[in-house]
Design a protein around this motif. Structure first.
Motif, PDB file in Angstrom:
ATOM      1  N   GLN A  95       1.185  -3.785 -11.062  1.00 11.95           N
ATOM      2  CA  GLN A  95       0.996  -2.361 -10.792  1.00 11.95           C
ATOM      3  C   GLN A  95      -0.451  -2.077 -10.391  1.00 11.95           C
ATOM      4  OE1 GLN A  95       2.200   0.169 -14.029  1.00 11.95           O
ATOM      5  NE2 GLN A  95       1.397   2.029 -13.086  1.00 11.95           N
ATOM      6  N   LEU A  96      -1.415  -2.698 -11.100  1.00  8.42           N
ATOM      7  CA  LEU A  96      -2.828  -2.469 -10.779  1.00  8.42           C
ATOM      8  C   LEU A  96      -3.164  -3.032  -9.401  1.00  8.42           C
ATOM      9  CD1 LEU A  96      -5.573  -1.405 -11.753  1.00  8.42           C
ATOM     10  CD2 LEU A  96      -5.987  -3.641 -12.810  1.00  8.42           C
ATOM     11  N   GLU A  97      -2.630  -4.228  -9.099  1.00  7.83           N
ATOM     12  CA  GLU A  97      -2.886  -4.814  -7.782  1.00  7.83           C
ATOM     13  C   GLU A  97      -2.309  -3.937  -6.673  1.00  7.83           C
ATOM     14  OE1 GLU A  97      -3.113  -9.604  -8.701  1.00  7.83           O
ATOM     15  OE2 GLU A  97      -1.140  -8.683  -8.360  1.00  7.83           O
ATOM     16  N   ASN A  98      -1.139  -3.370  -6.908  1.00  9.33           N
ATOM     17  CA  ASN A  98      -0.538  -2.485  -5.904  1.00  9.33           C
ATOM     18  C   ASN A  98      -1.378  -1.223  -5.705  1.00  9.33           C
ATOM     19  OD1 ASN A  98       1.600  -4.230  -5.453  1.00  9.33           O
ATOM     20  ND2 ASN A  98       2.960  -3.219  -6.929  1.00  9.33           N
ATOM     21  N   LEU A 154      -4.595  -0.898  -6.216  1.00  9.30           N
ATOM     22  CA  LEU A 154      -5.896  -1.207  -5.606  1.00  9.30           C
ATOM     23  C   LEU A 154      -5.753  -1.862  -4.237  1.00  9.30           C
ATOM     24  CD1 LEU A 154      -7.760  -2.608  -8.761  1.00  9.30           C
ATOM     25  CD2 LEU A 154      -7.929  -0.316  -7.771  1.00  9.30           C
ATOM     26  N   GLY A 155      -4.575  -2.402  -3.948  1.00  5.14           N
ATOM     27  CA  GLY A 155      -4.341  -3.041  -2.649  1.00  5.14           C
ATOM     28  C   GLY A 155      -5.004  -4.384  -2.508  1.00  5.14           C
ATOM     29  N   VAL A 156      -5.265  -5.055  -3.620  1.00  3.35           N
ATOM     30  CA  VAL A 156      -5.875  -6.388  -3.582  1.00  3.35           C
ATOM     31  C   VAL A 156      -5.180  -7.278  -4.605  1.00  3.35           C
ATOM     32  CG1 VAL A 156      -8.154  -5.575  -2.853  1.00  3.35           C
ATOM     33  CG2 VAL A 156      -7.638  -5.778  -5.293  1.00  3.35           C
ATOM     34  N   ARG A 157      -5.339  -8.604  -4.400  1.00  5.04           N
ATOM     35  CA  ARG A 157      -4.824  -9.550  -5.376  1.00  5.04           C
ATOM     36  C   ARG A 157      -5.960  -9.868  -6.354  1.00  5.04           C
ATOM     37  NH1 ARG A 157      -1.460 -15.107  -3.998  1.00  5.04           N
ATOM     38  NH2 ARG A 157      -0.686 -15.438  -6.119  1.00  5.04           N
ATOM     39  N   LEU A 158      -5.650  -9.807  -7.651  1.00  4.35           N
ATOM     40  CA  LEU A 158      -6.678  -9.975  -8.671  1.00  4.35           C
ATOM     41  C   LEU A 158      -6.646 -11.350  -9.333  1.00  4.35           C
ATOM     42  CD1 LEU A 158      -6.354  -6.466 -10.394  1.00  4.35           C
ATOM     43  CD2 LEU A 158      -8.086  -7.194  -8.730  1.00  4.35           C
ATOM     44  N   PHE A 159      -5.488 -11.970  -9.379  1.00  2.00           N
ATOM     45  CA  PHE A 159      -5.352 -13.266 -10.060  1.00  2.00           C
ATOM     46  C   PHE A 159      -4.622 -14.278  -9.175  1.00  2.00           C
ATOM     47  CE2 PHE A 159      -5.639 -10.306 -13.648  1.00  2.00           C
ATOM     48  CZ  PHE A 159      -6.608 -10.926 -14.432  1.00  2.00           C
ATOM     49  N   LEU A 160      -4.984 -15.553  -9.373  1.00  2.00           N
ATOM     50  CA  LEU A 160      -4.260 -16.671  -8.778  1.00  2.00           C
ATOM     51  C   LEU A 160      -3.637 -17.476  -9.902  1.00  2.00           C
ATOM     52  CD1 LEU A 160      -6.894 -17.880  -6.132  1.00  2.00           C
ATOM     53  CD2 LEU A 160      -4.779 -16.595  -5.686  1.00  2.00           C
ATOM     54  N   GLU A 199     -12.141 -10.918  -5.481  1.00  2.00           N
ATOM     55  CA  GLU A 199     -12.083  -9.472  -5.737  1.00  2.00           C
ATOM     56  C   GLU A 199     -11.937  -9.193  -7.233  1.00  2.00           C
ATOM     57  OE1 GLU A 199     -10.537 -10.269  -1.625  1.00  2.00           O
ATOM     58  OE2 GLU A 199     -10.229 -11.120  -3.617  1.00  2.00           O
ATOM     59  N   GLY A 200     -11.148 -10.028  -7.891  1.00  2.79           N
ATOM     60  CA  GLY A 200     -10.952  -9.857  -9.326  1.00  2.79           C
ATOM     61  C   GLY A 200     -12.228 -10.056 -10.111  1.00  2.79           C
ATOM     62  N   ARG A 201     -13.044 -11.078  -9.720  1.00  4.78           N
ATOM     63  CA  ARG A 201     -14.307 -11.319 -10.411  1.00  4.78           C
ATOM     64  C   ARG A 201     -15.257 -10.134 -10.251  1.00  4.78           C
ATOM     65  NH1 ARG A 201     -13.431 -16.598  -8.457  1.00  4.78           N
ATOM     66  NH2 ARG A 201     -14.748 -16.204  -6.625  1.00  4.78           N
ATOM     67  N   MET A 202     -15.318  -9.567  -9.046  1.00  5.35           N
ATOM     68  CA  MET A 202     -16.168  -8.403  -8.820  1.00  5.35           C
ATOM     69  C   MET A 202     -15.720  -7.213  -9.665  1.00  5.35           C
ATOM     70  SD  MET A 202     -16.343  -5.237  -7.231  1.00  5.35           S
ATOM     71  CE  MET A 202     -15.028  -5.279  -5.997  1.00  5.35           C
ATOM     72  N   LEU A 203     -14.389  -6.973  -9.664  1.00  4.59           N
ATOM     73  CA  LEU A 203     -13.861  -5.842 -10.433  1.00  4.59           C
ATOM     74  C   LEU A 203     -14.096  -6.034 -11.925  1.00  4.59           C
ATOM     75  CD1 LEU A 203     -12.258  -3.184 -10.423  1.00  4.59           C
ATOM     76  CD2 LEU A 203     -10.171  -4.565 -10.634  1.00  4.59           C
ATOM     77  N   TYR A 204     -13.952  -7.276 -12.390  1.00  2.00           N
ATOM     78  CA  TYR A 204     -14.116  -7.552 -13.826  1.00  2.00           C
ATOM     79  C   TYR A 204     -15.497  -7.138 -14.322  1.00  2.00           C
ATOM     80  CZ  TYR A 204     -14.819  -9.990 -18.210  1.00  2.00           C
ATOM     81  OH  TYR A 204     -15.131 -10.278 -19.512  1.00  2.00           O
ATOM     82  N   GLN A 205     -16.539  -7.353 -13.533  1.00  5.64           N
ATOM     83  CA  GLN A 205     -17.894  -6.990 -13.955  1.00  5.64           C
ATOM     84  C   GLN A 205     -17.975  -5.504 -14.299  1.00  5.64           C
ATOM     85  OE1 GLN A 205     -20.738  -8.253 -11.019  1.00  5.64           O
ATOM     86  NE2 GLN A 205     -19.859 -10.304 -10.837  1.00  5.64           N
TER      87      GLN A 205
END
Length: 300
Positions: free
Chosen positions: A40-43, A45-51, A62-68
């Motif tokens: 739901q969060l990825e949808n 934000l329109g990005v993939r956060l995890f592999l 993108e996920g690392r940047m958002l995590y900060q």
């Protein structure tokens, strides 16, 4: 915003655990609920956060940047919640009290001593001033509660009476007056009077009382301290208008004596005041409990 914050909490937990199963155990929710929240969060934000990896999940760039940012934001919120909890349990925070010097010294000191002993981490601030000044500070949010002398606007304040105030006139035992004589207000105005300065509520109250009897007060000496009124009366500089409850030491020791009056001066009272429709803080409520307990044990 609340729903999205929960998604970010899930995201932060998964990022730190590196494993959906471990994150689910930490948050006490199912793995499917974790997966749905991340999707739901990825949808949104329109990005993939995890592999996905054989060992779990890794953050994308993108996920690392958002995590900060998410980590700082949630840590700040959690710190705020922790401090709030500490304030609710009086482990930190501030209590600001508005009161005159005399009320602080003659009434509040033993309560303040006990309260500080029980809650040493709580910062206590005393704002000194006349009744009108401390009530104005209460309205402006400078203090959490105020101790003021009646009359008090009960449409604006919740007022708990603490003790009565009786206005009397005193002089030294060898002053040139007849302590057995009952003086009229007119006769009283003929003495050199020592009064509090005009900004004091008790002074305004006294002036209004004399005006109601067609008399105008013209003191020889005006002071800002109740103790100085008594001190100057003791050395024979005149007749001082004082609060009986705050002059007990001098009256008991006989260094000042009260004059008898024909007209009775109305009784006033000092009240503990808070604003109506404003929820007092945990520290304020606790201090009010201490005041009420003190009044039960030592009625004034």
């Amino acid at each position: 915003m609340t729903a999205k914050l929960e998604l970010y909490r899930v995201f932060k937990t998964v990022a730190e655990a590196g494993n959906i199963s471990a994150a689910a155990q930490s948050l006490y929710i199912s793995q499917s609920a974790i997966s749905q929240s991340i999707k739901q969060l990825e949808n949104q934000l329109g990005v993939r956060l995890f592999l996905r990896t054989p060992r779990g999940v890794n953050l994308t760039e993108e996920g690392r940047m958002l995590y900060q940012y998410v980590n700082r934001a949630i840590t700040t919120i959690e710190n705020g919640e922790e401090r709030l909890a500490q304030m609710q349990h009086l482990l930190r925070g501030r209590l600001a009290i508005g009161a005159s010097d005399t009320v602080t010294k003659r009434f509040l000191l033993p309560v303040l001593q006990e309260f500080h002993r029980d809650f040493p981490a709580l910062k206590i601030q005393i704002v000194n001033g006349t009744s009108s000044m401390v009530l104005e500070a209460l309205r402006g949010g400078t203090v959490d509660l105020a101790f003021a002398t009646s009359p008090i606007d009960e449409t604006e304040y919740d007022a708990t009476p603490c003790f009565d105030n009786h206005y009397i006139f005193v002089a030294s035992p060898d002053y040139g007056c007849d302590f057995s004589h009952a003086y009229s207000l007119q006769e009283l105005t003929q003495f050199p009077l020592i009064l509090l300065e005009r900004k004091a509520s008790s002074r305004r109250f006294l002036e209004n009382f004399f005006l109601e009897h067609g008399l105008k007060l013209q003191p020889e000496i005006e002071l800002g301290s109740h103790n100085l009124l008594i001190a100057l009366a003791r050395i024979g500089l005149g007749v001082a208008g004082v609060t009986e409850e705050f002059a007990q030491s001098g009256l008991i020791r006989g260094v000042i004596c009260p004059l008898r009056l024909k007209e009775e001066i109305p009784t006033r009272y000092v009240a503990m005041c808070t604003l109506k429709k404003v929820q007092p803080s945990a520290a304020t409520l606790k201090f009010m409990e201490y005041i009420q307990d003190y009044l039960r044990k030592s009625p004034h």
